[in-house]
Design a protein around this motif. Structure first.
Motif, PDB file in Angstrom:
ATOM      1  N   ARG A  24       0.834  -1.206   0.000  1.00 40.30           N
ATOM      2  CA  ARG A  24       0.000   0.000   0.000  1.00 40.30           C
ATOM      3  C   ARG A  24       0.870   1.258   0.000  1.00 40.30           C
ATOM      4  O   ARG A  24       0.643   2.186  -0.776  1.00 40.30           O
ATOM      5  N   GLN A  25       1.886   1.267   0.859  1.00 35.03           N
ATOM      6  CA  GLN A  25       2.750   2.449   0.966  1.00 35.03           C
ATOM      7  C   GLN A  25       3.599   2.642  -0.292  1.00 35.03           C
ATOM      8  O   GLN A  25       3.812   3.772  -0.736  1.00 35.03           O
ATOM      9  N   LEU A  26       4.084   1.549  -0.863  1.00 36.54           N
ATOM     10  CA  LEU A  26       4.895   1.648  -2.085  1.00 36.54           C
ATOM     11  C   LEU A  26       4.079   2.215  -3.236  1.00 36.54           C
ATOM     12  O   LEU A  26       4.576   3.015  -4.036  1.00 36.54           O
ATOM     13  N   ARG A  27       2.828   1.817  -3.321  1.00 35.81           N
ATOM     14  CA  ARG A  27       1.949   2.355  -4.365  1.00 35.81           C
ATOM     15  C   ARG A  27       1.733   3.850  -4.149  1.00 35.81           C
ATOM     16  O   ARG A  27       1.865   4.653  -5.071  1.00 35.81           O
ATOM     17  N   LEU A  28       1.431   4.238  -2.911  1.00 38.35           N
ATOM     18  CA  LEU A  28       1.213   5.659  -2.597  1.00 38.35           C
ATOM     19  C   LEU A  28       2.469   6.489  -2.874  1.00 38.35           C
ATOM     20  O   LEU A  28       2.377   7.629  -3.312  1.00 38.35           O
ATOM     21  N   ALA A  29       3.641   5.900  -2.628  1.00 37.20           N
ATOM     22  CA  ALA A  29       4.908   6.616  -2.803  1.00 37.20           C
ATOM     23  C   ALA A  29       5.203   6.945  -4.258  1.00 37.20           C
ATOM     24  O   ALA A  29       6.062   7.776  -4.542  1.00 37.20           O
ATOM     25  N   GLN A  30       4.480   6.334  -5.201  1.00 38.74           N
ATOM     26  CA  GLN A  30       4.722   6.609  -6.627  1.00 38.74           C
ATOM     27  C   GLN A  30       4.024   7.885  -7.093  1.00 38.74           C
ATOM     28  O   GLN A  30       4.141   8.271  -8.253  1.00 38.74           O
ATOM     29  N   ASP A  36      12.305 -10.288   3.323  1.00 37.46           N
ATOM     30  CA  ASP A  36      12.600  -9.131   4.195  1.00 37.46           C
ATOM     31  C   ASP A  36      13.234  -7.989   3.402  1.00 37.46           C
ATOM     32  O   ASP A  36      14.243  -7.400   3.802  1.00 37.46           O
ATOM     33  N   ALA A  37      12.633  -7.678   2.274  1.00 41.28           N
ATOM     34  CA  ALA A  37      13.174  -6.659   1.365  1.00 41.28           C
ATOM     35  C   ALA A  37      13.130  -5.264   1.985  1.00 41.28           C
ATOM     36  O   ALA A  37      12.278  -4.961   2.824  1.00 41.28           O
ATOM     37  N   ASP A  38      14.045  -4.425   1.547  1.00 40.35           N
ATOM     38  CA  ASP A  38      14.108  -3.029   1.976  1.00 40.35           C
ATOM     39  C   ASP A  38      13.104  -2.227   1.142  1.00 40.35           C
ATOM     40  O   ASP A  38      13.275  -2.090  -0.074  1.00 40.35           O
ATOM     41  N   PRO A  39      12.039  -1.683   1.767  1.00 39.30           N
ATOM     42  CA  PRO A  39      11.008  -0.963   1.014  1.00 39.30           C
ATOM     43  C   PRO A  39      11.542   0.230   0.214  1.00 39.30           C
ATOM     44  O   PRO A  39      11.034   0.528  -0.862  1.00 39.30           O
ATOM     45  N   ASN A  40      12.566   0.903   0.735  1.00 44.13           N
ATOM     46  CA  ASN A  40      13.128   2.051   0.012  1.00 44.13           C
ATOM     47  C   ASN A  40      13.767   1.617  -1.309  1.00 44.13           C
ATOM     48  O   ASN A  40      13.667   2.313  -2.321  1.00 44.13           O
ATOM     49  N   LYS A  41      14.402   0.448  -1.298  1.00 39.48           N
ATOM     50  CA  LYS A  41      15.025  -0.054  -2.527  1.00 39.48           C
ATOM     51  C   LYS A  41      13.960  -0.560  -3.501  1.00 39.48           C
ATOM     52  O   LYS A  41      14.089  -0.384  -4.712  1.00 39.48           O
ATOM     53  N   ILE A  42      12.901  -1.159  -2.959  1.00 42.15           N
ATOM     54  CA  ILE A  42      11.791  -1.578  -3.826  1.00 42.15           C
ATOM     55  C   ILE A  42      11.169  -0.352  -4.487  1.00 42.15           C
ATOM     56  O   ILE A  42      10.874  -0.357  -5.682  1.00 42.15           O
ATOM     57  N   LYS A  43      10.985   0.697  -3.705  1.00 35.19           N
ATOM     58  CA  LYS A  43      10.391   1.939  -4.224  1.00 35.19           C
ATOM     59  C   LYS A  43      11.195   2.464  -5.415  1.00 35.19           C
ATOM     60  O   LYS A  43      10.628   2.868  -6.437  1.00 35.19           O
ATOM     61  N   LYS A  44      12.525   2.434  -5.299  1.00 35.07           N
ATOM     62  CA  LYS A  44      13.378   2.916  -6.398  1.00 35.07           C
ATOM     63  C   LYS A  44      13.225   2.040  -7.634  1.00 35.07           C
ATOM     64  O   LYS A  44      13.168   2.544  -8.757  1.00 35.07           O
ATOM     65  N   ASP A  45      13.170   0.717  -7.432  1.00 29.45           N
ATOM     66  CA  ASP A  45      12.992  -0.195  -8.571  1.00 29.45           C
ATOM     67  C   ASP A  45      11.668   0.076  -9.285  1.00 29.45           C
ATOM     68  O   ASP A  45      11.613   0.132 -10.513  1.00 29.45           O
ATOM     69  N   ILE A  46      10.599   0.234  -8.498  1.00 25.64           N
ATOM     70  CA  ILE A  46       9.282   0.471  -9.099  1.00 25.64           C
ATOM     71  C   ILE A  46       9.278   1.798  -9.850  1.00 25.64           C
ATOM     72  O   ILE A  46       8.750   1.881 -10.964  1.00 25.64           O
ATOM     73  N   ALA A  47       9.878   2.822  -9.263  1.00 22.95           N
ATOM     74  CA  ALA A  47       9.937   4.128  -9.928  1.00 22.95           C
ATOM     75  C   ALA A  47      10.671   4.011 -11.262  1.00 22.95           C
ATOM     76  O   ALA A  47      10.260   4.591 -12.273  1.00 22.95           O
ATOM     77  N   LYS A  48      11.757   3.227 -11.299  1.00 15.74           N
ATOM     78  CA  LYS A  48      12.516   3.041 -12.544  1.00 15.74           C
ATOM     79  C   LYS A  48      11.673   2.294 -13.589  1.00 15.74           C
ATOM     80  O   LYS A  48      11.685   2.642 -14.764  1.00 15.74           O
ATOM     81  N   LEU A  49      10.945   1.270 -13.126  1.00 13.86           N
ATOM     82  CA  LEU A  49      10.093   0.516 -14.047  1.00 13.86           C
ATOM     83  C   LEU A  49       9.037   1.423 -14.664  1.00 13.86           C
ATOM     84  O   LEU A  49       8.810   1.400 -15.874  1.00 13.86           O
ATOM     85  N   LEU A  50       8.391   2.218 -13.832  1.00 14.31           N
ATOM     86  CA  LEU A  50       7.330   3.097 -14.331  1.00 14.31           C
ATOM     87  C   LEU A  50       7.876   4.154 -15.277  1.00 14.31           C
ATOM     88  O   LEU A  50       7.252   4.504 -16.263  1.00 14.31           O
ATOM     89  N   LYS A  51       9.061   4.649 -14.965  1.00 16.91           N
ATOM     90  CA  LYS A  51       9.678   5.680 -15.815  1.00 16.91           C
ATOM     91  C   LYS A  51      10.084   5.095 -17.170  1.00 16.91           C
ATOM     92  O   LYS A  51       9.906   5.725 -18.215  1.00 16.91           O
ATOM     93  N   ALA A  52      10.609   3.876 -17.146  1.00 15.17           N
ATOM     94  CA  ALA A  52      11.096   3.257 -18.385  1.00 15.17           C
ATOM     95  C   ALA A  52       9.971   2.693 -19.246  1.00 15.17           C
ATOM     96  O   ALA A  52      10.141   2.538 -20.450  1.00 15.17           O
ATOM     97  N   SER A  53       8.837   2.410 -18.633  1.00  6.89           N
ATOM     98  CA  SER A  53       7.758   1.742 -19.368  1.00  6.89           C
ATOM     99  C   SER A  53       6.851   2.732 -20.068  1.00  6.89           C
ATOM    100  O   SER A  53       6.426   3.726 -19.475  1.00  6.89           O
ATOM    101  N   ARG A  54       6.494   2.422 -21.308  1.00  7.55           N
ATOM    102  CA  ARG A  54       5.533   3.250 -22.038  1.00  7.55           C
ATOM    103  C   ARG A  54       4.151   2.632 -21.989  1.00  7.55           C
ATOM    104  O   ARG A  54       3.214   3.175 -22.535  1.00  7.55           O
ATOM    105  N   ILE A  55       4.078   1.465 -21.371  1.00  8.18           N
ATOM    106  CA  ILE A  55       2.774   0.807 -21.239  1.00  8.18           C
ATOM    107  C   ILE A  55       2.432   0.717 -19.757  1.00  8.18           C
ATOM    108  O   ILE A  55       3.309   0.748 -18.912  1.00  8.18           O
ATOM    109  N   GLY A  56       1.169   0.560 -19.469  1.00 12.77           N
ATOM    110  CA  GLY A  56       0.734   0.435 -18.075  1.00 12.77           C
ATOM    111  C   GLY A  56       0.728   1.745 -17.396  1.00 12.77           C
ATOM    112  O   GLY A  56       1.400   2.192 -16.599  1.00 12.77           O
TER     113      GLY A  56
END
Length: 197
Positions: free
Chosen positions: A99-105, A177-197
């Motif tokens: 929930r927080q990772l989604r909101l952080a985007q 036990d992933a680090d949420p801050n690092k997940i957040k960065k990965d998701i941000a990169k995916l969204l930035k690089a993707s032209r779909i979704g």
């Protein structure tokens, strides 16, 4: 004699120019094949998307038993969690982090759906459903799920968070036990690089 000296100097000059031109190419090959840089920019493990399409055999259904498919979320990025209906501490932590990772985007949060695959037929607490309203909760056949989701070493699917791309392919697994801050960065990169979704 003077002419011979000039020719010799000319040859050395030509060799020096060639060496200067070739040196970067030789250095790059040496660095790549001998030193082999290991750097990567992603935190999660990238999976080959074509190897993990959503299988039809998952037998997913809503909590009340109505048939539902993960393919319904095609066109969006899907954060995926897996656990039993009892949802112990680790499960609750993953739901909170999703929930927080989604909101952080920020403005991109609407490009992401959250899905919890429930691996048994037990009831889910009403308070838990209310607390994580907006998370799609689907029951799934555990055997089909284990055959689909890759794990890391001795871990189980319930230990990880996964990402499904907008084409409906599993493409990233985050560690236990992933680090949420690092997940957040990965998701941000995916969204930035993707032209779909």
């Amino acid at each position: 004699m003077k002419e011979t000296k000039q020719r010799t100097n000319g040859k050395w000059n030509l060799l020096a120019v060639i060496a200067v031109c070739i040196a970067p190419v030789v250095a790059s090959y040496f660095t790549y094949y001998v030193i082999k840089p290991q750097s990567r920019t992603n935190y999660g493990t990238l999976l080959e998307p074509s190897a993990y399409p959503i299988p039809a055999s998952l037998g997913t259904a809503t909590l009340d038993g109505t048939p539902a498919v993960l393919d319904a979320y095609k066109g969006k990025w899907v954060m995926l969690s897996v656990d039993s209906a009892a949802c112990a501490d680790l499960c609750r932590k993953k739901l909170y982090e999703m929930r927080q990772l989604r909101l952080a985007q920020g403005k991109d949060m609407d490009r992401i759906e959250r899905v919890w695959l429930v691996t048994d037929a037990q009831p889910v607490e009403t308070m838990l459903m209310r607390e994580y309203d907006g998370t799609h909760m689907l029951r799934v056949k555990p055997d089909a799920l284990r055959a689909w989701l890759p794990v890391d070493g001795s871990t189980a699917p319930a230990d990880h968070l996964y990402m499904i791309d907008p084409l409906g392919n599993l493409m990233m697994r985050f560690p236990k036990d992933a680090d949420p801050n690092k997940i957040k960065k990965d998701i941000a990169k995916l969204l930035k690089a993707s032209r779909i979704g």
